[in-house]
Design a protein around this motif. Sequence first.
Motif, short mmCIF file in Angstrom:
data_model
loop_
_atom_site.label_atom_id
_atom_site.label_comp_id
_atom_site.label_asym_id
_atom_site.label_seq_id
_atom_site.Cartn_x
_atom_site.Cartn_y
_atom_site.Cartn_z
N ILE A 9 0.84 -1.21 0.00
CA ILE A 9 0.00 0.00 0.00
C ILE A 9 0.87 1.25 0.00
CG2 ILE A 9 -1.94 1.24 1.00
CD1 ILE A 9 -2.74 -1.39 2.36
N SER A 10 1.59 1.54 1.11
CA SER A 10 2.47 2.72 1.13
C SER A 10 3.37 2.66 2.35
CB SER A 10 1.66 4.02 1.17
OG SER A 10 1.06 4.22 2.45
N SER A 45 -5.72 8.71 -0.42
CA SER A 45 -5.65 9.34 0.91
C SER A 45 -4.61 8.70 1.81
CB SER A 45 -7.02 9.29 1.59
OG SER A 45 -7.99 9.99 0.82
N GLY A 46 -4.25 7.45 1.53
CA GLY A 46 -3.22 6.79 2.32
C GLY A 46 -1.90 6.59 1.59
N ARG A 47 -1.79 7.20 0.39
CA ARG A 47 -0.57 6.97 -0.40
C ARG A 47 0.08 8.26 -0.89
NH1 ARG A 47 -2.10 1.76 -4.23
NH2 ARG A 47 -3.89 1.03 -3.03
N ASN A 48 -0.49 9.40 -0.61
CA ASN A 48 -0.03 10.66 -1.19
C ASN A 48 1.24 11.18 -0.53
OD1 ASN A 48 -0.85 12.80 1.00
ND2 ASN A 48 -2.61 11.42 0.80
N GLY A 71 -0.10 -1.25 -4.57
CA GLY A 71 0.85 -0.16 -4.70
C GLY A 71 2.22 -0.56 -5.21
N ARG A 72 2.37 -1.78 -5.70
CA ARG A 72 3.69 -2.21 -6.18
C ARG A 72 4.14 -1.34 -7.34
NH1 ARG A 72 7.07 -6.19 -5.14
NH2 ARG A 72 8.50 -6.89 -6.76
N SER A 97 2.97 3.07 -5.17
CA SER A 97 2.25 3.84 -6.18
C SER A 97 0.78 3.94 -5.80
CB SER A 97 2.37 3.18 -7.56
OG SER A 97 3.70 3.17 -8.03
N GLY A 98 0.08 4.84 -6.46
CA GLY A 98 -1.36 4.99 -6.27
C GLY A 98 -1.93 5.81 -7.40
#
Length: 466
Positions: free
Chosen positions: A11-12, A73-76, A318-319, A349-350
């Motif tokens: 995810i991040s 919202s969880g990766r920025n 998110g890979r 990534s996102g």
Amino acid sequence: MSTVSTVNGGISFWYADHGTPVPREPLPGDTTTDVCIVGGGYTGLWTAYYLKKAVPFLNITVLEAKFCGYGASGRNGGWLYNGIAGRDRYAKLHGHDAAVRLQKAMNDTVDEVVRVAAEENIDADIHQGGVLEVAYTPAQLARLKDFHSVEIAFGETGRVLRGARETAERIRVTGAVGSSWTPHGARLHPVKLVKGLADAVEALGVTIHESTPVTEIKPKHAHTPYGTVRAPYILRCTEGFTANLKGQKRTWLPMNSSMIATEPLPKSVWDTIGWDGRETLGDMAHAYMYAQRTADDRIALGGRGVPYRFGSGTDNDGRTQPATIEALREILVRFFPTTAGARIDHAWSGVLGVPRDWCATVTLDRSTGLGWAGGYVGSGVATTNLAARTLRDLIQQDSGQSGPTDLTTLPWVNHKVRRWEPEPFRWIGVHGMYAAYRTADRRELTSAEATTDPIAKAADRLAGRH
């Protein structure tokens, strides 16, 4: 610099740092509510928060496919700043004064997010150091000066233009020849904010169902595999994942953005870099970068890798491609050579939502009760908050609880935009655009010309950005 031990995906980094949540219970079956919000990211959670605060007796249900904050919202990059996608176009459509009102609302939004986080005891590592955007080629410097002048013309207060020496006193970016700084910005930890916001919303009495993907939205109906939610108002707050909904494949393009995070850097490295003000950092490249100095002294840096997946596809975990990690590492080392030996701890990534005209929008269709907000084009950390307060006011106006407000009359409200082209034209166009931007950036790096490369201008026209 080694990437052998880099955690790729998951995810991040923000979730690796703060922990992946245990999802809340899914929808147990058919139900009714007053307002159904589809999407548990910043837009959906802020909307639930402000609606419930304004009208405590409302029954509000949030439906989230994975868990709150799983998407952008969880990766920025943790940039809480006053940028908004589409302002220049809104000035052309509605006049300069209308766009100035929109910009001033965004300026105030930064402080609003900080205020609510403090009021709700959300510790999101917020530091109001402003935003510093640097130039390191003659062409970038010319764009920077134009950008600086335009921002002031749109009501910016406190913005400062700095030369090479003054820029180095803030952050020593190798080769930087100038910068523009605004106080309307802050660094934050995205996951700490979204988790805290979800908890605050739930404490107010909002119902959140996670692991509940919505497959189709219709007037007064949100369909899921577990049942249908019926409500007078159905609000679509799905941003880069909008294409997953039936009939929405070409509404907003899911643009891919990638990030890396270093290991915590020692004092000796920070002594060479500076960055004591912990400003968020960007540049004036066409394929731009964005970065922050985290609370635990890492550098988290992002930019475009593979910009778009065929058929508006979105990733799951998110890979990130190894070539993208290497490209971001090269930017990091070019900016800060003393990081060359640092470990890259995480890469991810996102997707973010991009409308065809690159304009963020807020809409409520009063004839159907369908509403939506998004298309933030990467500046959603703050814009989501303004969008949510605007949706609140639009619903209160529609239900007869209030009249028009300053927010409901902003120029981005009920803006209409055409859909993206079908495949393969969508894929060809986006990949061609970013290939052109990267080529223009390479050419500008070796050019003494203080003008934007014509390839970038052609890419802007292709994208519909100007």
